[in-house]
Design a protein around this motif. Sequence first.
Motif, PDB file in Angstrom:
ATOM      1  N   PRO A 141       0.930  19.457  13.412  1.00 16.94           N
ATOM      2  CA  PRO A 141       1.739  18.299  13.864  1.00 16.94           C
ATOM      3  C   PRO A 141       1.271  16.968  12.799  1.00 16.94           C
ATOM      4  O   PRO A 141       1.700  15.975  13.369  1.00 16.94           O
ATOM      5  N   MET A 142       0.584  17.058  11.864  1.00 17.52           N
ATOM      6  CA  MET A 142       0.245  15.954  10.964  1.00 17.52           C
ATOM      7  C   MET A 142       1.483  15.714  10.027  1.00 17.52           C
ATOM      8  O   MET A 142       1.535  16.188   8.879  1.00 17.52           O
ATOM      9  N   THR A 143       2.567  15.175  10.620  1.00 18.08           N
ATOM     10  CA  THR A 143       3.701  14.766  10.036  1.00 18.08           C
ATOM     11  C   THR A 143       3.543  13.869   8.690  1.00 18.08           C
ATOM     12  O   THR A 143       4.458  13.414   8.051  1.00 18.08           O
ATOM     13  N   VAL A 144       2.240  13.262   8.661  1.00 17.60           N
ATOM     14  CA  VAL A 144       2.087  12.090   7.742  1.00 17.60           C
ATOM     15  C   VAL A 144       1.890  13.040   6.344  1.00 17.60           C
ATOM     16  O   VAL A 144       2.387  12.202   5.181  1.00 17.60           O
TER      17      VAL A 144
ATOM     18  N   GLU B 185      -2.517   6.406   9.004  1.00 19.37           N
ATOM     19  CA  GLU B 185      -2.110   5.396   8.380  1.00 19.37           C
ATOM     20  C   GLU B 185      -0.872   5.560   7.535  1.00 19.37           C
ATOM     21  O   GLU B 185      -0.477   6.469   6.772  1.00 19.37           O
ATOM     22  N   PRO B 186       0.272   4.650   7.751  1.00 18.95           N
ATOM     23  CA  PRO B 186       1.744   5.023   7.265  1.00 18.95           C
ATOM     24  C   PRO B 186       1.687   4.792   5.782  1.00 18.95           C
ATOM     25  O   PRO B 186       0.995   4.042   5.358  1.00 18.95           O
ATOM     26  N   TRP B 187       2.378   5.556   5.155  1.00 22.55           N
ATOM     27  CA  TRP B 187       2.530   5.236   3.814  1.00 22.55           C
ATOM     28  C   TRP B 187       3.391   4.005   3.372  1.00 22.55           C
ATOM     29  O   TRP B 187       4.102   3.437   4.073  1.00 22.55           O
ATOM     30  N   ALA B 188       3.009   3.526   2.199  1.00 20.30           N
ATOM     31  CA  ALA B 188       4.011   2.386   1.555  1.00 20.30           C
ATOM     32  C   ALA B 188       5.215   2.907   1.324  1.00 20.30           C
ATOM     33  O   ALA B 188       5.469   4.161   1.058  1.00 20.30           O
ATOM     34  N   PRO B 189       6.076   1.868   1.354  1.00 18.16           N
ATOM     35  CA  PRO B 189       7.591   2.371   1.030  1.00 18.16           C
ATOM     36  C   PRO B 189       7.527   3.153  -0.459  1.00 18.16           C
ATOM     37  O   PRO B 189       6.954   2.570  -1.279  1.00 18.16           O
ATOM     38  N   ALA B 190       8.136   4.311  -0.732  1.00 21.69           N
ATOM     39  CA  ALA B 190       8.434   4.866  -1.770  1.00 21.69           C
ATOM     40  C   ALA B 190       9.509   4.338  -2.852  1.00 21.69           C
ATOM     41  O   ALA B 190      10.428   3.764  -2.398  1.00 21.69           O
ATOM     42  N   GLU B 191       8.807   4.451  -4.144  1.00 21.34           N
ATOM     43  CA  GLU B 191       9.831   3.863  -4.976  1.00 21.34           C
ATOM     44  C   GLU B 191      10.881   4.569  -5.226  1.00 21.34           C
ATOM     45  O   GLU B 191      10.846   5.926  -5.283  1.00 21.34           O
ATOM     46  N   PRO B 192      12.328   4.250  -5.188  1.00 18.50           N
ATOM     47  CA  PRO B 192      13.569   5.177  -5.392  1.00 18.50           C
ATOM     48  C   PRO B 192      13.568   5.800  -6.676  1.00 18.50           C
ATOM     49  O   PRO B 192      13.041   5.366  -7.669  1.00 18.50           O
ATOM     50  N   ARG B 193      14.224   6.985  -6.363  1.00 18.83           N
ATOM     51  CA  ARG B 193      14.415   7.612  -7.774  1.00 18.83           C
ATOM     52  C   ARG B 193      15.734   8.112  -8.002  1.00 18.83           C
ATOM     53  O   ARG B 193      16.294   8.497  -7.047  1.00 18.83           O
ATOM     54  N   ASP B 194      16.494   8.081  -9.199  1.00 17.36           N
ATOM     55  CA  ASP B 194      17.734   8.328  -9.304  1.00 17.36           C
ATOM     56  C   ASP B 194      17.834   9.843  -9.442  1.00 17.36           C
ATOM     57  O   ASP B 194      16.866  10.486  -9.572  1.00 17.36           O
TER      58      ASP B 194
END
Length: 268
Positions: free
Chosen positions: A163-166, A206-215
């Motif tokens: 259940p570790m969805t993180v 702890e939630p992740w920081a927003p990921a940088e978008p990739r093209d």
Amino acid sequence: MTGDDPQGRYDSYVALGDSFTEGLSDPGPDGSVRGWADRLAGHLAGHAPGLRYANLAVRGRLLGQVVSEQVPVAARMRPDLVTFCAGGNDLLRPGGDPDALAEALEVAVRRLRGAGAEVVLFTGFDTGRQARMRMLRGKIATYNMHIRALADAHDCRVVDLWPMTVLDDPRAWGEDRLHLGPEGHRRVALRACEVLGVPVAEDWREPWAPAEPRDWVTARRTDLRWAREFLVPWLGRRLRGQSSGDGRTAKRPALSPVVGTPPARCQR
């Protein structure tokens, strides 16, 4: 285990398993692999200075090899604590039978408990959200059911990875996409501390920081590099009947004091 504080205080700890426990994709400062077990040992030592730690895990090992090669050595050490995680390499193979694996696992648990060790078992990850591993989900779920039943029967603790969805975030994984990266190992170590009642300052949830978008082009180039550097060599070893652990021995074969403190938060 020391007597003045039963939670989180152990005098000796042995880690058993395969690449997950050896610590692949989590390089230490000296270039050697580290992993969640080394990190857990650091946390334990913070509460019990003088803790002795051995890590017998070797990448590529099947469950039967862990039971025959590592369990007898660990039993002779008579540690306070043993973590045991194996069977994933078996399930990756076409003939991997979770019911047969559970029978072998019980042999190991009986011997380790008979040697006086507290045993911590690990369930497998939920691969339902990983396209390349989704077909294994049913077998892993069945094996997890057996693991939980064995833990109940033999009074073992369980670190439930399912259940570790993180850990669904790609940043939790190494470049090979098969082994956890530094941040994934850090969070698993914190989860193990929680199961053992070891006080820690950080939270694995702890939630992740927003990921940088990739093209799209960058993502496809990354996929091609992954296939060339990791997938093709892995398939080649399978076809040749070879293992990444052939000729390797345990990185920490004897109980020895833990030096230093747990690694700091990963920058990802």
